[in-house]
Structure formats: C-alpha cells, structure tokens
Design an enzyme around this catalytic site. Sequence first.
Site, mmCIF file in Angstrom:
data_model
loop_
_atom_site.group_PDB
_atom_site.id
_atom_site.type_symbol
_atom_site.label_atom_id
_atom_site.label_comp_id
_atom_site.label_asym_id
_atom_site.label_seq_id
_atom_site.Cartn_x
_atom_site.Cartn_y
_atom_site.Cartn_z
ATOM 1 C CD GLU A 80 -3.086 -1.266 2.042
ATOM 2 O OE1 GLU A 80 -3.024 -0.519 3.037
ATOM 3 O OE2 GLU A 80 -4.039 -2.049 1.828
ATOM 4 C CD GLU B 183 -4.629 -6.068 2.698
ATOM 5 O OE1 GLU B 183 -3.421 -6.353 2.520
ATOM 6 O OE2 GLU B 183 -4.984 -5.011 3.234
#
Length: 396
Positions: free
Chosen positions: A170, A298
């Site tokens: 991320e 995810e």
Amino acid sequence: SPSPLSAWVSLVRQGAAVAGNARPGTKLEDLGSNYVTNVFDKARDAGFNLVRLFAHGEETSFMLQTAPGAYDESIWRGLDYIIAVAGSRGVRALVVPINNWLSPHVGDGKGTYVEWAGLPESASDEFWTNGRTRQMVRDHFNVMLNRRNVFTGRAWKDEPAIFGFNLFNEPRCPHAQDKEGCPEVVTGWINEMAGHIKSIDTHHLVTVGEEGFFEYDSGLKDADPWGIPENVAPMGRYWSASVGQDFTRQHAGSSIDFAAIHMWPDNWNTTELAFPPVWIDTHIQESRKIGKPLIMEEFGKQSNGAGDKQPYYDAVYGALLNSLANGDNFRGALFWRWAEDGGNDATTVQTGDATWQTVMRYTKEISEKYQGKPVAGCSPVGDATPAVAASSIEGK
C-alpha cells in the site's frame, strides 16, 4: 489450484519462537507439531493454496532488519520455517517485504528507510527518489532473494513454495504534493525495483502490492472509493486519486507479472453495495488492457452484526467465478483474515462462522471446476495454478 486463506495472527512470531535456533539442515519433523504446523494442516484441509506473508517485524522489539544490512537471524529462520511448512502442505507464499503502515522506527517500513538515510520524518516522500533509500531497498532485496532456507537448503529466489513478491504494501506519496500526488516517482520506483528483483530471481512472479487507486488525471478517478474517510477529509472526494498510486501505469511495466488490488469498504467509508462491482469490473478492464492477470490480494469487511460481511464476499467471489467461467483475467481472491481461536478486529473470519461457510462454499466450487487446469496460453511447470483464493499472514 484455487482456494481461500486468511488471518494468521502472530504466525511470524510463532515461527521465530519454534525455529529461531534451527541450524541449516534441520528437518521439519525435528521440530514436531506446533502452532505453525497445525494451522497449515488446517489450511491444507480447507483447500487453501496461497497466503500473503508479511515478511518483516511489527514493533521495535520484533524487527527483521534492525539497521541497514543488519538482521535478526531468528526471524529469518522463522520465515524459513513458515515457507517450508507451507510448501510441505501445498500452500505457497506471496511475500511482502516492505509495509507502508509500520511505525517510523520499525525496520522495513517506509519511515524507517527515511530515518536510516538521515532524512527528517517530514521528508518521507523522498523515500521514492533518494539515492540512499533506494540503495538500501535494493540491498535488502538482494539479501532476501539470496537467503538460503535452513530447512529446504534452497535460496529464496529458487524456492518453489514462494509464489511471488509484492514490492511494497500500500504505497503512499501524498505529502507536499499538488492534487495529483506524485505517481510518476512511485511508478519509477516500482519499475526500478521490479527490474532489480527480476535481475536476480527469474523464477517468481512480481506485483506491486497497492490498493489499486486510479490517478487524478487517469479518467477513471470516479471508480475510486466514493466516501471520504475522516483522516483524509481535507483532500476531498478524490483523496485516493492523490496519494501517488496510478493502477494501470504502475502495473504495466514489463517486470510486473500480474496486477493486484485491495478492497476496504469500511476504511474507505464506501460501504454501498454498488461499489464492489464497479471497483472490480474497472480493474478487470484495465488489467485486461495491459495484458495482466488480476488478483484481489487483500479484501476485508467489518462486521457489526449478523450477515454484515456476506454481500461483500458474495460480490468478490461471484465476480471471480464469473471471470473464471468466461476465461477472463480476474484469477483469484485473498480475504483478510482467518482466525482459529478468535480474532482481534471486526474483519476477522472465525473458523465455522457464517462467513467461513461462505468462503468454504466458494472454495469448493472453484476447486472442483478449475483446480489443476492450466491457464490458456501458458505451459505449466508442475501443478497448474489457474485461480487462487486465500489471505494474509500478519507478521506479528
């Protein structure tokens, strides 16, 4: 082969506790049955085949890289053990070496590399361009890829139990930028580091590890999260288009093998049930344009009552099944996260609960229809893995 897997809270720490003193040549059976072997036995029995492994520490008392080039060998051995045990049960690892969300003082977080380079915390975006930080990351990748597993005797770059590598969990580059963020420098870093890994490791797949936000001027920013989380309220409706991600360009490079996205409706304050189809379909279309398979590596949903997670899981797995049935490029989904003995947050899926039963139902269908069938246009080596459904080992 497909499957779902998730929530291995404290497994890296458990691995280090069991295998931290293991010597090269130690056999798995020498360490007997324990938490790690038990959880992978259950994963195998559930039909899981892929786990996203956060290969770093989580706090200052448990750090893999304690200073540039200095490591805690017991944690390395714990990771070796997890990978070896997983492989012996038919589960493979998607390894995550760097995480945006670690404390600035915990090794293998963006802030730590900035600190090690002698830069102030306010200069965190220089991580992407600073020569010292980039060299430290390349050095860390060198060590990881050439690491020899004390149980299998193989270098990580040659380890078949490793599915591939994320570059960075991320990524963010929001500070002191205009509304477009700084996607160009993040893209440059991605291409550099992916190429570096490929120059050492010719066996494993590489992807970015980002949520998959579309950049402000991409023409696709309306597919980004619709809500405005409180912590980014000053950035307005298109906050996610201004954090440095640029999904299509950042996955288009020749050293990126597949596209990957995340989905967090609660974190993004975008819980409308109309959102998941838009998010997924837009990424399917964009990854198809660049010729890359797509994995939802995810996704999670908080539960505030019975059935809260169900429609979101149905949306993800329904889209996956539709893609597989049509030979499209959405190939797998990894939920966050599975817990055997109770979870520590509202996203946890507990063995036997209603969401678990949903995951098992989809896993069974995917396995029966697609397990062992090669992807069109590919020449499989060993067992074909056309679809995956799994989740994450949290490196605590």
